[in-house]
Design a protein around this motif. Structure first.
Motif, PDB file in Angstrom:
ATOM      1  N   LEU A  41       0.834  -1.207   0.000  1.00  0.00           N
ATOM      2  CA  LEU A  41       0.000   0.000   0.000  1.00  0.00           C
ATOM      3  C   LEU A  41       0.868   1.255   0.000  1.00  0.00           C
ATOM      4  CD1 LEU A  41      -3.213   0.626   2.053  1.00  0.00           C
ATOM      5  CD2 LEU A  41      -1.391   2.326   2.102  1.00  0.00           C
ATOM      6  N   SER A  42       1.921   1.244   0.805  1.00  0.00           N
ATOM      7  CA  SER A  42       2.826   2.389   0.875  1.00  0.00           C
ATOM      8  C   SER A  42       3.446   2.676  -0.491  1.00  0.00           C
ATOM      9  CB  SER A  42       3.925   2.126   1.907  1.00  0.00           C
ATOM     10  OG  SER A  42       4.900   3.138   1.888  1.00  0.00           O
ATOM     11  N   ALA A  43       3.970   1.628  -1.125  1.00  0.00           N
ATOM     12  CA  ALA A  43       4.575   1.804  -2.444  1.00  0.00           C
ATOM     13  C   ALA A  43       3.542   2.277  -3.464  1.00  0.00           C
ATOM     14  CB  ALA A  43       5.207   0.488  -2.904  1.00  0.00           C
ATOM     15  N   GLY A  44       2.354   1.697  -3.419  1.00  0.00           N
ATOM     16  CA  GLY A  44       1.306   2.093  -4.344  1.00  0.00           C
ATOM     17  C   GLY A  44       0.861   3.525  -4.135  1.00  0.00           C
ATOM     18  N   ALA A  45       0.785   3.957  -2.881  1.00  0.00           N
ATOM     19  CA  ALA A  45       0.379   5.330  -2.576  1.00  0.00           C
ATOM     20  C   ALA A  45       1.410   6.335  -3.094  1.00  0.00           C
ATOM     21  CB  ALA A  45       0.186   5.503  -1.073  1.00  0.00           C
ATOM     22  N   LEU A  46       2.698   6.009  -2.929  1.00  0.00           N
ATOM     23  CA  LEU A  46       3.749   6.904  -3.428  1.00  0.00           C
ATOM     24  C   LEU A  46       3.717   6.994  -4.951  1.00  0.00           C
ATOM     25  CD1 LEU A  46       6.158   8.721  -2.856  1.00  0.00           C
ATOM     26  CD2 LEU A  46       7.622   6.693  -2.866  1.00  0.00           C
ATOM     27  N   LYS A  50      -0.862  14.979  -1.714  1.00  0.00           N
ATOM     28  CA  LYS A  50      -0.689  15.091  -0.262  1.00  0.00           C
ATOM     29  C   LYS A  50      -1.038  13.779   0.428  1.00  0.00           C
ATOM     30  CE  LYS A  50      -1.759  20.051  -0.110  1.00  0.00           C
ATOM     31  NZ  LYS A  50      -2.747  21.063   0.339  1.00  0.00           N
ATOM     32  N   ALA A  51      -2.126  13.147  -0.016  1.00  0.00           N
ATOM     33  CA  ALA A  51      -2.547  11.883   0.595  1.00  0.00           C
ATOM     34  C   ALA A  51      -1.484  10.810   0.406  1.00  0.00           C
ATOM     35  CB  ALA A  51      -3.878  11.443  -0.005  1.00  0.00           C
ATOM     36  N   GLY A  52      -0.957  10.693  -0.818  1.00  0.00           N
ATOM     37  CA  GLY A  52       0.077   9.692  -1.074  1.00  0.00           C
ATOM     38  C   GLY A  52       1.359   9.963  -0.315  1.00  0.00           C
ATOM     39  N   ALA A  53       1.739  11.251  -0.240  1.00  0.00           N
ATOM     40  CA  ALA A  53       2.955  11.625   0.480  1.00  0.00           C
ATOM     41  C   ALA A  53       2.837  11.313   1.968  1.00  0.00           C
ATOM     42  CB  ALA A  53       3.237  13.108   0.281  1.00  0.00           C
ATOM     43  N   LEU A  54       1.641  11.436   2.521  1.00  0.00           N
ATOM     44  CA  LEU A  54       1.433  11.138   3.935  1.00  0.00           C
ATOM     45  C   LEU A  54       1.353   9.638   4.186  1.00  0.00           C
ATOM     46  CD1 LEU A  54       0.947  12.512   6.709  1.00  0.00           C
ATOM     47  CD2 LEU A  54      -1.507  12.386   6.217  1.00  0.00           C
ATOM     48  N   LEU A  55       0.666   8.923   3.299  1.00  0.00           N
ATOM     49  CA  LEU A  55       0.469   7.483   3.484  1.00  0.00           C
ATOM     50  C   LEU A  55       1.761   6.692   3.349  1.00  0.00           C
ATOM     51  CD1 LEU A  55      -2.844   6.986   1.472  1.00  0.00           C
ATOM     52  CD2 LEU A  55      -2.506   6.370   3.874  1.00  0.00           C
ATOM     53  N   ALA A  56       2.616   7.088   2.407  1.00  0.00           N
ATOM     54  CA  ALA A  56       3.791   6.278   2.082  1.00  0.00           C
ATOM     55  C   ALA A  56       4.709   6.039   3.288  1.00  0.00           C
ATOM     56  CB  ALA A  56       4.558   6.904   0.919  1.00  0.00           C
ATOM     57  N   GLY A  78      -7.616  11.351   0.359  1.00  0.00           N
ATOM     58  CA  GLY A  78      -7.671  12.635  -0.335  1.00  0.00           C
ATOM     59  C   GLY A  78      -9.031  13.296  -0.247  1.00  0.00           C
ATOM     60  N   VAL A  79     -10.105  12.522  -0.447  1.00  0.00           N
ATOM     61  CA  VAL A  79     -11.446  13.112  -0.449  1.00  0.00           C
ATOM     62  C   VAL A  79     -11.999  13.340   0.951  1.00  0.00           C
ATOM     63  CG1 VAL A  79     -11.980  12.089  -2.699  1.00  0.00           C
ATOM     64  CG2 VAL A  79     -12.649  10.885  -0.606  1.00  0.00           C
ATOM     65  N   THR A  80     -11.264  12.899   1.966  1.00  0.00           N
ATOM     66  CA  THR A  80     -11.708  13.143   3.345  1.00  0.00           C
ATOM     67  C   THR A  80     -10.828  14.185   4.036  1.00  0.00           C
ATOM     68  OG1 THR A  80     -10.420  11.188   4.025  1.00  0.00           O
ATOM     69  CG2 THR A  80     -12.785  10.886   3.692  1.00  0.00           C
ATOM     70  N   LEU A  81      -9.538  13.936   4.082  1.00  0.00           N
ATOM     71  CA  LEU A  81      -8.649  14.819   4.826  1.00  0.00           C
ATOM     72  C   LEU A  81      -8.195  16.030   4.009  1.00  0.00           C
ATOM     73  CD1 LEU A  81      -7.219  15.111   7.557  1.00  0.00           C
ATOM     74  CD2 LEU A  81      -5.298  13.809   6.625  1.00  0.00           C
ATOM     75  N   PHE A  82      -8.054  15.865   2.704  1.00  0.00           N
ATOM     76  CA  PHE A  82      -7.518  16.947   1.858  1.00  0.00           C
ATOM     77  C   PHE A  82      -8.506  17.365   0.764  1.00  0.00           C
ATOM     78  CE2 PHE A  82      -3.782  14.384   3.214  1.00  0.00           C
ATOM     79  CZ  PHE A  82      -3.186  15.321   4.027  1.00  0.00           C
TER      80      PHE A  82
END
Length: 341
Positions: free
Chosen positions: A29-34, A55-61, A201-205
């Motif tokens: 999931l981390s790799a996919g989010a990045l 922003k969501a991907g940068a935070l999740l990774a 993304g659609v919730t936090l950002f």
């Protein structure tokens, strides 16, 4: 009693348990989010502010990979000795190669998060003591531009692929030594990462999310799911056609006990078929209703909910189904791969 039901810890065949499966899921999931964040960034080109998906991907990774590594360390027989893995490398060992990749990836994903959230971190209460001394380094890497992002994407792909190779460390077990397993984990991890990016993304950002980028990631996920289903089909068809113990193991894994139910209902049904149906019927070609009258563009243009808009709940349910399927796939492979030998 059917040994495939109940606690697995009582059977000696189980060496790696659920924490390993969760780690494999979080790493993918981390790799996919990045990768999802970078795809959106490349699609938008040079922008003054980052889209909410980035922003969501940068935070999740970095967060996902750190939680996953924490679980893996706790699951070790001697967790306080994990640091020895970072000092003694054996390049013939999949685990040693994985440790090197994880160290590089953790640093790069954290650096990417620092670049994306640079303005927020600079204004934080701890900035004077923590972030400002590192700001010149962060800006230096930020100015390296596309080449650094390409390095990050390649390392992220390596992490997702490595999670498939890692299971081969358990020895010659038919279901864990399939050549297609690294590819399957790469596709599944990317799909889970895209889903997690959209959900966060659609919730936090949501204020900084552009609708076109949500649709872009949805289209990516809609393509990944059938490919994952096809790879699963080819993988098990190959095992069945190999004959001998490989065919026996494949048949058992697909038809025996609770793990067959988890595969067909959880992985294939909930994690693949249902999201494909939702994507093609409810999400395809519709507008995304982040919330009524929410600003979706950098210019401040507002988008008002219409009858053809996708409710945000439908979007979140679809992303959740994808992530559940990805997690169950790892759980299934880890347990079934050790039980059916």
């Amino acid at each position: 009693m059917d040994q495939l039901w109940g606690a697995m810890a009582q059977y000696s065949v189980i060496q790696w348990e659920w924490p390993v499966a969760v780690y494999l899921f979080l790493a993918g999931l981390s790799a996919g989010a990045l990768i999802a964040a970078l795809l959106v960034k490349w699609k938008n080109g040079s922008a003054s502010s980052y889209d909410g998906m980035v922003k969501a991907g940068a935070l999740l990774a970095p967060i996902s990979i750190m939680i996953g590594q924490g679980l893996l360390i706790v699951d070790l027989s001697k967790p306080l000795s994990f640091w020895l893995l970072m000092l003694h490398y054996q390049f013939q060992s999949v685990m040693s190669i994985g440790v090197i990749l994880l160290m590089i990836y953790s640093g790069l994903s954290t650096l990417f998060a620092a670049i994306v959230f640079k303005e927020y971190l600079a204004d934080s209460p701890l900035s004077e003591w923590f972030f400002k001394p590192l700001l010149p380094l962060v800006e230096w890497f930020e100015n390296r531009g596309v080449w650094l992002e390409w390095v990050m994407s390649l390392v992220a792909i390596s992490i997702a692929v490595y999670t498939g190779f890692l299971l081969s460390a358990l020895g010659a077990k038919p279901l864990l030594n399939v050549p297609l397993l690294p590819l399957l984990f790469l596709i599944s991890g990317m799909s889970a990462g895209v889903g997690a990016c959209i959900a966060l993304g659609v919730t936090l950002f949501n204020e900084s999310v552009e609708e076109k980028n949500v649709h872009y990631l949805l289209s990516v996920d809609t393509k990944l799911l059938p490919i994952e289903l096809f790879v699963l089909f080819v993988m098990f068809t190959g095992l069945l056609n190999m004959g001998g113990q490989y065919a026996v193991v494949a048949k058992q894994a697909l038809t025996s006990g609770i793990w067959a139910n988890i595969f067909w209902i959880g992985v294939v049904g909930i994690g693949l078929i249902l999201p494909i149906i939702v994507s093609l019927t409810s999400l395809h070609g519709s507008k995304v209703a982040m919330s009524p009258a929410v600003s979706l563009t950098a210019g401040g243009a507002s988008y008002h909910q219409t009858q053809s808009a996708i409710p945000r709940g439908t979007l979140l349910v679809n992303c959740t189904l994808v992530m559940i399927g990805s997690a169950l796939l790892r759980l299934y492979i880890v347990y079934a791969g050790q039980i059916f030998i």
